[in-house]
Design a protein around this motif. Structure first.
Motif, PDB file in Angstrom:
ATOM      1  N   VAL A   3      -6.865  33.791  64.874  1.00 42.96           N
ATOM      2  CA  VAL A   3      -8.301  33.931  65.103  1.00 42.96           C
ATOM      3  C   VAL A   3      -8.642  35.401  64.950  1.00 42.96           C
ATOM      4  O   VAL A   3      -8.055  36.259  65.610  1.00 42.96           O
ATOM      5  N   SER A   5     -11.661  38.393  64.642  1.00 40.21           N
ATOM      6  CA  SER A   5     -13.052  38.773  64.886  1.00 40.21           C
ATOM      7  C   SER A   5     -13.323  40.120  64.253  1.00 40.21           C
ATOM      8  O   SER A   5     -12.401  40.946  64.108  1.00 40.21           O
ATOM      9  N   GLN A   6     -14.553  40.320  63.841  1.00 44.22           N
ATOM     10  CA  GLN A   6     -14.970  41.576  63.233  1.00 44.22           C
ATOM     11  C   GLN A   6     -16.246  42.066  63.906  1.00 44.22           C
ATOM     12  O   GLN A   6     -17.123  41.281  64.260  1.00 44.22           O
ATOM     13  N   LYS A   7     -16.338  43.386  64.010  1.00 41.80           N
ATOM     14  CA  LYS A   7     -17.553  44.018  64.506  1.00 41.80           C
ATOM     15  C   LYS A   7     -17.903  45.184  63.617  1.00 41.80           C
ATOM     16  O   LYS A   7     -16.985  45.922  63.202  1.00 41.80           O
ATOM     17  N   SER A   9     -21.083  42.376  62.886  1.00 43.24           N
ATOM     18  CA  SER A   9     -21.192  41.247  61.951  1.00 43.24           C
ATOM     19  C   SER A   9     -22.076  41.615  60.770  1.00 43.24           C
ATOM     20  O   SER A   9     -21.898  41.092  59.661  1.00 43.24           O
ATOM     21  N   CYS A  23     -11.596  45.195  63.235  1.00 42.10           N
ATOM     22  CA  CYS A  23     -10.986  43.883  63.042  1.00 42.10           C
ATOM     23  C   CYS A  23      -9.957  43.658  64.146  1.00 42.10           C
ATOM     24  O   CYS A  23      -9.042  44.462  64.313  1.00 42.10           O
ATOM     25  N   GLN A  24     -10.126  42.567  64.880  1.00 44.21           N
ATOM     26  CA  GLN A  24      -9.244  42.237  65.993  1.00 44.21           C
ATOM     27  C   GLN A  24      -8.629  40.863  65.756  1.00 44.21           C
ATOM     28  O   GLN A  24      -9.337  39.907  65.445  1.00 44.21           O
ATOM     29  N   ASP A  26      -5.933  37.742  67.247  1.00 40.74           N
ATOM     30  CA  ASP A  26      -5.482  37.211  68.539  1.00 40.74           C
ATOM     31  C   ASP A  26      -3.963  37.124  68.652  1.00 40.74           C
ATOM     32  O   ASP A  26      -3.437  36.605  69.641  1.00 40.74           O
ATOM     33  N   GLY A 105     -11.370  37.058  58.649  1.00 45.74           N
ATOM     34  CA  GLY A 105     -12.411  37.246  59.628  1.00 45.74           C
ATOM     35  C   GLY A 105     -13.742  36.775  59.073  1.00 45.74           C
ATOM     36  O   GLY A 105     -13.864  36.462  57.885  1.00 45.74           O
ATOM     37  N   PRO A 106     -14.767  36.751  59.923  1.00 49.30           N
ATOM     38  CA  PRO A 106     -16.085  36.257  59.498  1.00 49.30           C
ATOM     39  C   PRO A 106     -16.820  37.206  58.574  1.00 49.30           C
ATOM     40  O   PRO A 106     -17.823  36.832  57.972  1.00 49.30           O
TER      41      PRO A 106
END
Lengths: 113, 115
Positions: A3, A5-7, A9, A23-24, A26, A105-106
């Motif tokens: 999983v 996640s990006q910040k 978006s 980018c993180q 899990d 990531g998204p």
């Protein structure tokens, strides 16, 4: 599967400024990748980021423009420096799974004015 | 080097029609093959994969068979839905002895399904 996640978006930035994308993941991964997807186009690999070593850049991409950090096995950042409208793209990070599949990531949707 | 050639789009189909998106590849050895899907405004999702010759990947009614003799990995679905409207990317990942871990993508095929 991983999983990711990006910040942020999405962001709208002014010409000449810089943006750092986070980018993180899990889980701990050795290799992380940063891609760029220009409007209506396919994905282009920017660089491969391994923990503990400098990123490896693909042809056409340089560290001064796209500095990358990889401080640990679950996190990476990509900075888009001195931005111009041509940098408007979606930026995606990805990791490799156990079966050589890549999880993405998204994405970060960047618009440069 | 590695390359993926994908059917040009856009493709417009009526709901419940049969879908084929052609994909052929050039690579050294035995790469892994993937189809990714990108829904409007979203990132890429892995749709299905195949890691060796004659493997069939399947997911959500989509199928693709790894054909080494024709170096192909065509995506098929028997009955498309409006919710399948997206951009589909064929991709390959080189076998581990090739010294490269770059995922090579096709150019993408935009599918629009109309009611």
């Amino acid at each position: 599967s991983a999983v990711i996640s990006q910040k942020p978006s999405r962001d709208i930035c002014q010409r000449g400024t810089s943006l750092t994308i986070q980018c993180q993941v899990d889980s701990q991964v050795t290799m992380m990748f940063w891609y760029r997807q220009q409007p209506g186009q396919s994905l282009t690999l920017i660089a491969t980021a391994n923990q503990g070593s400098e990123a490896t850049y693909e042809s056409g991409f340089v560290i001064d423009k796209f500095p990358i950090s990889r401080p640990n096995l679950t996190f990476s950042t990509l900075t888009v420096s001195n931005m111009s409208p041509e940098d408007s793209s979606i930026y995606l990070c990805s990791v490799v799974g156990q079966m050589n599949e890549q999880f993405f990531g998204p994405g970060t949707r960047l618009t440069v004015l | 080097g590695n390359s993926v050639t994908q059917m040009e789009g856009p493709v417009t189909l009526s709901e419940e029609a049969f879908l084929t998106i052609n994909c052929t590849y050039t690579a050294t050895g035995y790469p892994s093959l993937f189809w990714y899907v990108q829904y409007p405004g979203e990132g890429l999702q892995l749709l299905l994969k195949a890691t060796k010759a004659d493997d069939k990947g399947s997911n959500k009614g989509f199928e693709a068979t790894y054909r080494k003799e024709t170096t192909s990995f065509h995506l098929e679905k028997g009955s498309v839905q409006v919710s399948d409207s997206a951009v589909y990317f064929c991709a390959l990942f080189p076998y581990s002895g090739a010294g490269s871990y770059q995922l090579t993508f096709g150019k993408g095929t935009k599918l629009s399904v109309i009611p």
